[in-house]
Enzyme design. Sequence first.
Site, PDB file in Angstrom:
ATOM      1  N   TRP B 358     -29.152 -36.455 -18.337  1.00  0.00           N
ATOM      2  CA  TRP B 358     -29.963 -37.095 -17.291  1.00  0.00           C
ATOM      3  C   TRP B 358     -31.005 -36.134 -16.734  1.00  0.00           C
ATOM      4  O   TRP B 358     -31.904 -36.546 -15.992  1.00  0.00           O
ATOM      5  CB  TRP B 358     -29.081 -37.671 -16.178  1.00  0.00           C
ATOM      6  CG  TRP B 358     -28.397 -36.647 -15.288  1.00  0.00           C
ATOM      7  CD1 TRP B 358     -27.404 -35.802 -15.645  1.00  0.00           C
ATOM      8  CD2 TRP B 358     -28.659 -36.376 -13.904  1.00  0.00           C
ATOM      9  NE1 TRP B 358     -27.026 -35.017 -14.581  1.00  0.00           N
ATOM     10  CE2 TRP B 358     -27.766 -35.346 -13.492  1.00  0.00           C
ATOM     11  CE3 TRP B 358     -29.544 -36.904 -12.971  1.00  0.00           C
ATOM     12  CZ2 TRP B 358     -27.744 -34.836 -12.191  1.00  0.00           C
ATOM     13  CZ3 TRP B 358     -29.520 -36.385 -11.664  1.00  0.00           C
ATOM     14  CH2 TRP B 358     -28.629 -35.370 -11.285  1.00  0.00           C
ATOM     15  N   ASP B 359     -30.905 -34.866 -17.099  1.00  0.00           N
ATOM     16  CA  ASP B 359     -31.917 -33.879 -16.730  1.00  0.00           C
ATOM     17  C   ASP B 359     -33.319 -34.389 -17.042  1.00  0.00           C
ATOM     18  O   ASP B 359     -34.277 -34.134 -16.299  1.00  0.00           O
ATOM     19  CB  ASP B 359     -31.723 -32.587 -17.538  1.00  0.00           C
ATOM     20  CG  ASP B 359     -30.347 -31.977 -17.393  1.00  0.00           C
ATOM     21  OD1 ASP B 359     -29.393 -32.723 -17.086  1.00  0.00           O
ATOM     22  OD2 ASP B 359     -30.211 -30.768 -17.628  1.00  0.00           O
ATOM     23  N   GLU B 490     -20.663 -31.639  -9.860  1.00  0.00           N
ATOM     24  CA  GLU B 490     -19.534 -31.721 -10.804  1.00  0.00           C
ATOM     25  C   GLU B 490     -18.334 -30.899 -10.341  1.00  0.00           C
ATOM     26  O   GLU B 490     -17.341 -30.812 -11.053  1.00  0.00           O
ATOM     27  CB  GLU B 490     -19.991 -31.291 -12.201  1.00  0.00           C
ATOM     28  CG  GLU B 490     -20.943 -32.313 -12.820  1.00  0.00           C
ATOM     29  CD  GLU B 490     -21.585 -31.836 -14.115  1.00  0.00           C
ATOM     30  OE1 GLU B 490     -21.733 -30.603 -14.279  1.00  0.00           O
ATOM     31  OE2 GLU B 490     -21.934 -32.687 -14.946  1.00  0.00           O
ATOM     32  N   LYS B 602     -21.859 -27.669  -6.421  1.00  0.00           N
ATOM     33  CA  LYS B 602     -22.527 -27.025  -7.554  1.00  0.00           C
ATOM     34  C   LYS B 602     -24.035 -27.252  -7.486  1.00  0.00           C
ATOM     35  O   LYS B 602     -24.820 -26.374  -7.791  1.00  0.00           O
ATOM     36  CB  LYS B 602     -21.964 -27.615  -8.841  1.00  0.00           C
ATOM     37  CG  LYS B 602     -22.438 -26.990 -10.120  1.00  0.00           C
ATOM     38  CD  LYS B 602     -21.813 -27.732 -11.317  1.00  0.00           C
ATOM     39  CE  LYS B 602     -22.335 -27.212 -12.645  1.00  0.00           C
ATOM     40  NZ  LYS B 602     -21.965 -28.115 -13.758  1.00  0.00           N
ATOM     41  N   GLN B 603     -24.418 -28.453  -7.133  1.00  0.00           N
ATOM     42  CA  GLN B 603     -25.845 -28.767  -7.085  1.00  0.00           C
ATOM     43  C   GLN B 603     -26.045 -29.943  -6.141  1.00  0.00           C
ATOM     44  O   GLN B 603     -25.104 -30.663  -5.841  1.00  0.00           O
ATOM     45  CB  GLN B 603     -26.368 -29.116  -8.464  1.00  0.00           C
ATOM     46  CG  GLN B 603     -25.843 -30.428  -9.023  1.00  0.00           C
ATOM     47  CD  GLN B 603     -26.362 -30.702 -10.426  1.00  0.00           C
ATOM     48  OE1 GLN B 603     -25.711 -30.425 -11.402  1.00  0.00           O
ATOM     49  NE2 GLN B 603     -27.564 -31.255 -10.508  1.00  0.00           N
TER      50      GLN B 603
END
Lengths: 766, 766
Positions: B358-359, B490, B602-603
């Site tokens: 999906w990046d 994640e 994580k993000q």
Amino acid sequence: MNRDYIKPDNWSIIEEGFDPENVKSSESLFSIGNGAMGQRANFEEKYTGKTFQGSYIAGIYYPDKTKVGWWKNGYPEYFAKVLNAPNWIGINIEINGESLDLNSCPEVTNFRRELNMKEGWYNRSFEATLQNGTEIAVNVRRFLSLNLDEIGVIKYEITPLNKDSKIVYKPYIDAGVSNEDANWEEKFWEPLEIKKGTNEAFLTAQTFKTHFKVSTFMHNSIFANGENINISASSIDSKQDKIQFTYGTIIGKGQTSSIQKIGGYTVSLNHNNTLSAAEKAIKEAVDKGYDKLLEEQAESWAKIWEMSDITIDGDVKAQQGIRFNIFQLNQTYSGKDSRLNIGPKGFTGEKYGGSTYWDTEAYCIPFYMATKNQEVARNLLTYRYNHLEKAIENAQNNLGFKNGAALYPMVTMNGEECHNEWEITHEEIHRNGAIAFAIYNYHRYTGDYSYIPKKGLEVLIGIARFWHQRANFSKEKNQFVILGVTGPNEYENNVNNNFHTNYIAKWCIDYAVEQIEKVKTDFNTDFCRIIEKTKLTEAEIDEWEKVANNMYFPKSEDLGIFLQQDGFLDKDLIRVKDLDASQRPINQKWSWDRVLRSPYIKQADVLQSFYFFEDHFSKEELKRNFEFYESFTVHESSLSPCVHSIQAALLDKMDMAYAFYLRTSRLDLDDYNKEVEEGCHITSMAGTWMSIVEGFGGMRVKDNSLHFSPKIPKEWEAYSFKINFRNQILTVMVNHDETTFSVDSDADLAIVVNGKETIISKTVTA
Amino acid sequence: MNRDYIKPDNWSIIEEGFDPENVKSSESLFSIGNGAMGQRANFEEKYTGKTFQGSYIAGIYYPDKTKVGWWKNGYPEYFAKVLNAPNWIGINIEINGESLDLNSCPEVTNFRRELNMKEGWYNRSFEATLQNGTEIAVNVRRFLSLNLDEIGVIKYEITPLNKDSKIVYKPYIDAGVSNEDANWEEKFWEPLEIKKGTNEAFLTAQTFKTHFKVSTFMHNSIFANGENINISASSIDSKQDKIQFTYGTIIGKGQTSSIQKIGGYTVSLNHNNTLSAAEKAIKEAVDKGYDKLLEEQAESWAKIWEMSDITIDGDVKAQQGIRFNIFQLNQTYSGKDSRLNIGPKGFTGEKYGGSTYWDTEAYCIPFYMATKNQEVARNLLTYRYNHLEKAIENAQNNLGFKNGAALYPMVTMNGEECHNEWEITHEEIHRNGAIAFAIYNYHRYTGDYSYIPKKGLEVLIGIARFWHQRANFSKEKNQFVILGVTGPNEYENNVNNNFHTNYIAKWCIDYAVEQIEKVKTDFNTDFCRIIEKTKLTEAEIDEWEKVANNMYFPKSEDLGIFLQQDGFLDKDLIRVKDLDASQRPINQKWSWDRVLRSPYIKQADVLQSFYFFEDHFSKEELKRNFEFYESFTVHESSLSPCVHSIQAALLDKMDMAYAFYLRTSRLDLDDYNKEVEEGCHITSMAGTWMSIVEGFGGMRVKDNSLHFSPKIPKEWEAYSFKINFRNQILTVMVNHDETTFSVDSDADLAIVVNGKETIISKTVTA
């Protein structure tokens, strides 16, 4: 595939007729074992049809390098697996020049297998027409001696039916075996040495990495019409990992030729020199001879049944089911050796690696406590005590705990964690509670407190430390929570505040604190030793208690139930009865995410707490929780129906209790889960025993007394069981009119029947 | 290990000095690519030190059989991996009889690598003393032609420094290569045919299973002091999967011998006959010759930079960082071919399989939209349109959805799911939202609505159907919930009501419904075709809307924030700043369960919604959510700092924005995550571009206009970037005093600067 082909019989498991589609299932069901070794019911002779070869030796394992899709920190390096061991049962047969292979015979008739549970042997007989036209009758009997537990015996008889025949026997031993379940197709066995004698051979091999040395051996004798004809092998083929003897003989039509093969293993777990031990073992067995060994086998099993048999009158399938369960449990674990434990598949397959799970503590210990002497259960507890250091290392090195917190592994052979799904390995931590509970349960049942100051308390401290550190304080809830766990219901992963986990965590701390106080007072020498070793302080205990005293338990006031986890009521709550049958079993039909977000429960979870801690809850609470959770439970774990059966009986839902009993007791015989070819569900068989004794019999131990509240399913006329309670053997016989209790000792036994104290003097009818 | 060894330079990546410990990292950093193929900066000559060999061809993959610890339903059968392709760069060198191998040379000096980003070539030079005492100077230049994208070129020059020398060149092509990341050690390449000419050779091989045919080729010329000496190979060694030519030459001390090798691939994706295509390709390249090819390369890159360069004055490291990012993005994906996409490691390593994530939609599309013509972004959208049937099959066959619901794969080469962790594959479903968002974003940016009736609407319908079915009604909450997901963070798995997932799910349905209405009104022919194909009804849309209109969003009224998931506030909320540095990165230091129950992110997760849907929230809401979540974010994903940088800039937290910018732009150059040797983080490089353009530049598109609110970090003197907005090229130059806008067309461009409409006519200073 028809998997419901076992003939009902009170004492035997019987298959009639040869169906190649049943071979792998029957190989599981007709497995034999003697606690030290076991094997699937593979044919001795060559078979080119579908088969799953398996022979296993207790305690001999290999660390199969871990296989995962995506490595995560904390995974163990390997999965320790009990290995498919060298084959000693193999006997290739040639009849008039043709290899006997049931898969290629034009005709096979009168095929029959019998596993005689009363006497502990397995028999296979058939008649076959070979491609060369020879018609033969074959009868093979095999058993693994309980008495000489390194010895197995085969008598393989052949009667040519239509012509005089040349029969060639080629018995062999073979270390060139492999596991079906191997992560990397590595070889597990390294052959070291072959030694051959006149009619005997020894093949010593060792496992790679773990270096268990095993001498596999055989001794062969050829008979004609029952007389040993004392011939030697006409040739011997030997290669590095296999040795085969060839014996040729001519036998007249209608006469019977046979080979007796005595084989087995001696292992470095028990002997410095496995080869000389093998020579000694074989000599002892050969000296006794087949008939004597078979006779002793029947005697040994008679002794086991004398204590552990359960009779059921008027329901052959139920009777056969419970005996099959008791038989398999006794084949799997004798309790003699505290290095051994009970793998979920015993010696009947490879799945679960032959390793130890929490099944032992939660399900098996009650059976062994009640049907053996207490040393057997104590050995099972000691197994965990011996692994305490490894459990502390696991918690510390793999999972970041400190200060002696212990997390016992989900799966183990030697105390190290072997499993490699994070949601299980790292999160199914209620197992730690079951291990503490087993200590409590052992003391409750046997009255033997000595285990706790000697060993158990250290385990309890390690476990209490784990729970203290594993919980965290939620400012939001103003209570301690336990986040990210998998409860007994493995159909939910990484949930928050699983009721069973939180409950047993609190209980573990409370119980540990109690025992610390008691040992301090009553066993001060032990106490000082333990404090010295564990560096436990009062201040630390205070911290534990803060967690235990302020633990959060999710519940629904509206429904009057505890919640399996925080989010349970957000699920789409469609009951199992309203679920399309085509969708089941959900673990085969649905993707994992769908299973996880469904409300369906694999096995007792909140109800596991109600089972462990029945006295902590009212019957009304049990009823509400049982009715709610039972309606969502799919029982796709073999460990599930027994707990529900016991609770259904307690709630007077006898039809339901009976249905669960049948499901648990005939799970493998009727192949409910369509997977018996992988092996039998050994550990759940102890749950079957509990379904009768605790479920229908209503047996509990409270305040040092046995309590009963006997019930009987309407399908049965009567049933009976025996209980070794603190070295008195109590027999309980229940029919629709009455329950009769008797003890075998001169001392009276005070029990409580339906809430009323009753003194049992030899025989009493209540 | 010092990983911060790259010399600051405005236009080049430079390494000086030979350190064997840096070889694998430099192989990643000095990778070259041309959209069609790419390769790590492996040495041409033999190297016996630590190295990670990698050459990759866009779109050529192998379905590596899935490896998991415990199979779960719904897992894909394979992981499609872009393969290490046959090696065409190899040139073994012998100097006076000794193999040149930098790992065994007694002395290596003046070692220097340069990746010249301006002109698109990679140069390596060094001086070495061999064991035989010969001293040599070497200079090697290599590039992959943008113009002829099947062609790569090497010029390998050797100057003996202390004696006349015999130099033997052994150029080869070799299909006997393997992947470091292979699940089962299967061979991936099957050699089919070798064809050799005078100074050229062709090796045709195909991938097993996928049967992509590739002709790898080479053409060699030997030079002395720059003059082609027109010699032929003295010998040719050929085996099934490799062919090597040998050229011997004598060169005087101080004079320069060289080999020019032209090589590359032709592939069956593009040619029916790869061999004749290879012959044609090589002829075209040889006819042009080295100098012309190099000149064209510089021209091609000049064109790219003309449009996509970002300048930063006064901060060389920041300048180098952004150019490295832009350079790598252009090396990875040219946008010419809608069958291709952008793997997270591009052509610089094997991790993530070279597949599509999906990046692409969340991070890469904005970069390609603004720096290329709109066809490039449309090709990226079309890639997903072409996979719609596979996404529907994935949802239906693997995950139990129905009625055309589409779940796009987490990881894919051909539309089929490749990933095999249930918590990602089955649960990280917000990716489906990003794919819908990209359609919206494309239309918002380009103004090209035609994509939606032609293709996009079908995708939107499949996605809306998915969300409708994936949500379930919670009686407890009286709203729709989405259970059991993994959000962009994640570090939480299988959580309930991840805000971002729920939010984008609702948005997807709303947006799909809007587009259905619009297409119905404005593109009725397309509408009828789509209705015919999808069987969509008004009643179904009504059901979708019930879900969208009554979606549950977790929030804390006390904190004024949305909750990342239902249980977030139960965590032990210790901020990152209070976490011991020794514990980081937590994904390397902590077991997975500990990561999961920690509050560490994580993000961007909730903040990802704020990024996608900035206009839906007030600045105060952003501030509260940003300050809360930023304090728990560990940025252990390469995709994290850019979003935080943009939002920090918006919130006037310029120091923080700058720190995040440096982290994202120099993630690989400074090896923040200690893993650059595995390859570069290509997709996150587009996030770096966003940090400047959207973060500091404050560029947004609203109501068909570009908006800017330029800011500049105090560390910079000025910066500039260009934007292709609807075929007008806008240049934006920002310094501490002012921002200057200019367009390259005669037409004016109306933009909004700091909220004020401004007309740009060629050049305007605002």
